[in-house]
Design a protein around this motif. Structure first.
Motif, PDB file in Angstrom:
ATOM      1  N   LEU A  94     -37.902 -13.375 -51.988  1.00 49.08           N
ATOM      2  CA  LEU A  94     -37.941 -14.342 -50.892  1.00 49.08           C
ATOM      3  C   LEU A  94     -36.529 -14.854 -50.614  1.00 49.08           C
ATOM      4  O   LEU A  94     -35.709 -14.955 -51.518  1.00 49.08           O
ATOM      5  N   ARG A  95     -36.276 -15.182 -49.351  1.00 42.24           N
ATOM      6  CA  ARG A  95     -34.967 -15.708 -48.963  1.00 42.24           C
ATOM      7  C   ARG A  95     -35.098 -17.158 -48.519  1.00 42.24           C
ATOM      8  O   ARG A  95     -36.203 -17.610 -48.177  1.00 42.24           O
ATOM      9  N   PRO A  96     -33.995 -17.906 -48.510  1.00 44.01           N
ATOM     10  CA  PRO A  96     -34.070 -19.285 -48.016  1.00 44.01           C
ATOM     11  C   PRO A  96     -34.689 -19.324 -46.619  1.00 44.01           C
ATOM     12  O   PRO A  96     -34.345 -18.523 -45.744  1.00 44.01           O
ATOM     13  N   LEU A  97     -35.613 -20.242 -46.428  1.00 48.06           N
ATOM     14  CA  LEU A  97     -36.314 -20.339 -45.152  1.00 48.06           C
ATOM     15  C   LEU A  97     -35.342 -20.554 -43.996  1.00 48.06           C
ATOM     16  O   LEU A  97     -35.544 -20.026 -42.900  1.00 48.06           O
ATOM     17  N   ALA A  98     -34.288 -21.323 -44.220  1.00 41.92           N
ATOM     18  CA  ALA A  98     -33.321 -21.561 -43.152  1.00 41.92           C
ATOM     19  C   ALA A  98     -32.677 -20.254 -42.695  1.00 41.92           C
ATOM     20  O   ALA A  98     -32.438 -20.050 -41.495  1.00 41.92           O
ATOM     21  N   ASP A  99     -32.400 -19.336 -43.638  1.00 42.80           N
ATOM     22  CA  ASP A  99     -31.810 -18.045 -43.270  1.00 42.80           C
ATOM     23  C   ASP A  99     -32.794 -17.200 -42.472  1.00 42.80           C
ATOM     24  O   ASP A  99     -32.426 -16.537 -41.491  1.00 42.80           O
ATOM     25  N   VAL A 100     -34.065 -17.216 -42.904  1.00 42.47           N
ATOM     26  CA  VAL A 100     -35.097 -16.462 -42.174  1.00 42.47           C
ATOM     27  C   VAL A 100     -35.220 -17.010 -40.757  1.00 42.47           C
ATOM     28  O   VAL A 100     -35.317 -16.261 -39.783  1.00 42.47           O
ATOM     29  N   GLN A 101     -35.207 -18.316 -40.630  1.00 43.07           N
ATOM     30  CA  GLN A 101     -35.301 -18.952 -39.321  1.00 43.07           C
ATOM     31  C   GLN A 101     -34.112 -18.574 -38.439  1.00 43.07           C
ATOM     32  O   GLN A 101     -34.264 -18.243 -37.263  1.00 43.07           O
ATOM     33  N   ARG A 102     -32.919 -18.607 -39.013  1.00 38.52           N
ATOM     34  CA  ARG A 102     -31.707 -18.341 -38.239  1.00 38.52           C
ATOM     35  C   ARG A 102     -31.720 -16.926 -37.639  1.00 38.52           C
ATOM     36  O   ARG A 102     -31.201 -16.699 -36.551  1.00 38.52           O
ATOM     37  N   GLU A 103     -32.339 -15.986 -38.361  1.00 39.87           N
ATOM     38  CA  GLU A 103     -32.355 -14.590 -37.913  1.00 39.87           C
ATOM     39  C   GLU A 103     -33.608 -14.244 -37.103  1.00 39.87           C
ATOM     40  O   GLU A 103     -33.809 -13.086 -36.734  1.00 39.87           O
ATOM     41  N   SER A 104     -34.442 -15.222 -36.823  1.00 41.43           N
ATOM     42  CA  SER A 104     -35.732 -14.947 -36.193  1.00 41.43           C
ATOM     43  C   SER A 104     -35.616 -14.549 -34.727  1.00 41.43           C
ATOM     44  O   SER A 104     -36.494 -13.865 -34.189  1.00 41.43           O
ATOM     45  N   GLY A 105     -34.571 -15.002 -34.053  1.00 45.41           N
ATOM     46  CA  GLY A 105     -34.424 -14.676 -32.639  1.00 45.41           C
ATOM     47  C   GLY A 105     -35.190 -15.591 -31.715  1.00 45.41           C
ATOM     48  O   GLY A 105     -35.114 -15.428 -30.487  1.00 45.41           O
ATOM     49  N   VAL A 106     -35.943 -16.570 -32.234  1.00 43.71           N
ATOM     50  CA  VAL A 106     -36.650 -17.503 -31.363  1.00 43.71           C
ATOM     51  C   VAL A 106     -35.648 -18.468 -30.751  1.00 43.71           C
ATOM     52  O   VAL A 106     -34.536 -18.654 -31.258  1.00 43.71           O
ATOM     53  N   ASN A 107     -36.046 -19.089 -29.652  1.00 41.67           N
ATOM     54  CA  ASN A 107     -35.167 -20.027 -28.978  1.00 41.67           C
ATOM     55  C   ASN A 107     -34.816 -21.196 -29.902  1.00 41.67           C
ATOM     56  O   ASN A 107     -35.668 -21.720 -30.605  1.00 41.67           O
ATOM     57  N   LYS A 108     -33.554 -21.575 -29.915  1.00 41.10           N
ATOM     58  CA  LYS A 108     -33.045 -22.677 -30.723  1.00 41.10           C
ATOM     59  C   LYS A 108     -33.183 -22.408 -32.224  1.00 41.10           C
ATOM     60  O   LYS A 108     -33.299 -23.326 -33.028  1.00 41.10           O
ATOM     61  N   ALA A 109     -33.177 -21.129 -32.598  1.00 36.53           N
ATOM     62  CA  ALA A 109     -33.351 -20.773 -34.013  1.00 36.53           C
ATOM     63  C   ALA A 109     -32.252 -21.377 -34.878  1.00 36.53           C
ATOM     64  O   ALA A 109     -32.509 -21.874 -35.971  1.00 36.53           O
ATOM     65  N   GLY A 110     -31.003 -21.321 -34.396  1.00 33.86           N
ATOM     66  CA  GLY A 110     -29.900 -21.859 -35.184  1.00 33.86           C
ATOM     67  C   GLY A 110     -30.044 -23.348 -35.432  1.00 33.86           C
ATOM     68  O   GLY A 110     -29.805 -23.838 -36.546  1.00 33.86           O
ATOM     69  N   LYS A 111     -30.436 -24.091 -34.409  1.00 29.11           N
ATOM     70  CA  LYS A 111     -30.600 -25.541 -34.551  1.00 29.11           C
ATOM     71  C   LYS A 111     -31.721 -25.860 -35.534  1.00 29.11           C
ATOM     72  O   LYS A 111     -31.602 -26.766 -36.371  1.00 29.11           O
ATOM     73  N   MET A 112     -32.817 -25.120 -35.433  1.00 29.49           N
ATOM     74  CA  MET A 112     -33.927 -25.332 -36.353  1.00 29.49           C
ATOM     75  C   MET A 112     -33.509 -25.009 -37.782  1.00 29.49           C
ATOM     76  O   MET A 112     -33.862 -25.715 -38.726  1.00 29.49           O
ATOM     77  N   ALA A 113     -32.745 -23.918 -37.963  1.00 27.54           N
ATOM     78  CA  ALA A 113     -32.287 -23.531 -39.300  1.00 27.54           C
ATOM     79  C   ALA A 113     -31.390 -24.601 -39.894  1.00 27.54           C
ATOM     80  O   ALA A 113     -31.508 -24.948 -41.082  1.00 27.54           O
ATOM     81  N   ASP A 114     -30.489 -25.159 -39.080  1.00 24.29           N
ATOM     82  CA  ASP A 114     -29.615 -26.232 -39.568  1.00 24.29           C
ATOM     83  C   ASP A 114     -30.439 -27.444 -39.994  1.00 24.29           C
ATOM     84  O   ASP A 114     -30.145 -28.090 -41.002  1.00 24.29           O
ATOM     85  N   GLY A 115     -31.495 -27.735 -39.231  1.00 15.44           N
ATOM     86  CA  GLY A 115     -32.356 -28.866 -39.580  1.00 15.44           C
ATOM     87  C   GLY A 115     -33.088 -28.651 -40.892  1.00 15.44           C
ATOM     88  O   GLY A 115     -33.206 -29.562 -41.709  1.00 15.44           O
ATOM     89  N   LEU A 116     -33.568 -27.427 -41.122  1.00 16.39           N
ATOM     90  CA  LEU A 116     -34.255 -27.110 -42.375  1.00 16.39           C
ATOM     91  C   LEU A 116     -33.311 -27.259 -43.569  1.00 16.39           C
ATOM     92  O   LEU A 116     -33.681 -27.830 -44.602  1.00 16.39           O
TER      93      LEU A 116
END
Length: 249
Positions: A94-116
């Motif tokens: 498993l990888r850090p959830l923030a990293d998975v989020q950042r690479e997801s391609g969904v809108n505002k993924a980077g901002k959500m990853a930073d928040g996590l």
């Protein structure tokens, strides 16, 4: 009846929540799902749903439930101390959830990853404060589709072993008591069992892992599964505890 198994920290909306004893604080009512709009991420996206679920879960359970009986440095009420803790880059695949989020391609993924990542950092600070300043870390991990998610909770202090209340399975006419403590090697797992009639073999999906923990001098590690990936597999959660223990010890 209590086998040798373990207590409980945090959990989210959007990821299927596991059944179990009520949390320390009442759960807030779930907000209605918002319709997706152009230019915004959809709450129906599996990754977004998983992230929301994790956040709610952490809030409901409350991370700092580890209470140390060690009066030395780093114990609950003690002066803290010990080497710093750095969460492993990977945990059982498993990888850090923030990293998975950042690479997801969904809108505002980077901002959500930073928040996590910021939430995990602040959760670790709160855990440290609960242990008198001992080094602590909280980190959420997930697989690429966020079907399997866990929260790592670790602090450089000894904690009490988990406790579950005694329940008479015979009186309740069930195969195993609803609340169970199962010990797997050095790891204690707190389980909640869906009712299985006495004389029947419990189904694999009737076992629900609340969390698994290992504690010793100067270190406590907990793994809390979120969602369905490891919710019914205490042995797998215990393996993750041992992996984290080895990485942090």
């Amino acid at each position: 009846m209590t086998e040798q198994y373990p207590p409980t920290p945090p959990q989210p909306a959007g990821v299927p929540s596991q059944p179990g004893p009520p949390p320390a604080f009442p759960a807030a009512p779930a907000a209605p799902a918002a319709p997706s709009r152009p230019g915004r991420f959809s709450l129906r996206h599996p990754l977004v749903s998983g992230v929301i679920g994790l956040v709610v879960g952490l809030a409901l359970v409350g991370i700092p439930v580890l209470l140390s009986d060690d009066d030395g440095g780093g114990g609950f009420g003690g002066g803290g101390g010990g080497a710093e803790l750095a969460a492993p880059a990977k945990l059982g695949g498993l990888r850090p959830l923030a990293d998975v989020q950042r690479e997801s391609g969904v809108n505002k993924a980077g901002k959500m990853a930073d928040g996590l990542a910021e939430e995990d950092r602040k959760s670790g600070e709160r855990l440290s404060e609960a242990y008198g300043g001992a080094a602590a870390v909280v980190k959420r991990y997930a697989d690429d589709d966020v079907r399997t998610t866990v929260t790592l909770v670790a602090v450089r202090a000894r904690s009490p072993k988990p406790y579950v209340p005694y329940e008479d399975a015979e009186r309740l006419a069930v195969a195993v008591p609803p609340d169970e403590l199962k010990v797997i090697g050095d790891v204690s797992c707190v389980l909640y069992n869906s009712p299985t009639p006495a004389g029947s073999e419990p189904a694999a999906d009737s076992v629900h892992v609340t969390y698994c923990q290992r504690t010793g001098d100067g270190l406590t590690v907990q793994i809390r599964p979120v969602g369905t990936g490891l919710a019914n597999r205490p042995a797998k959660v215990a393996d993750l505890v041992e992996s984290a223990w080895s990485a942090l010890n």
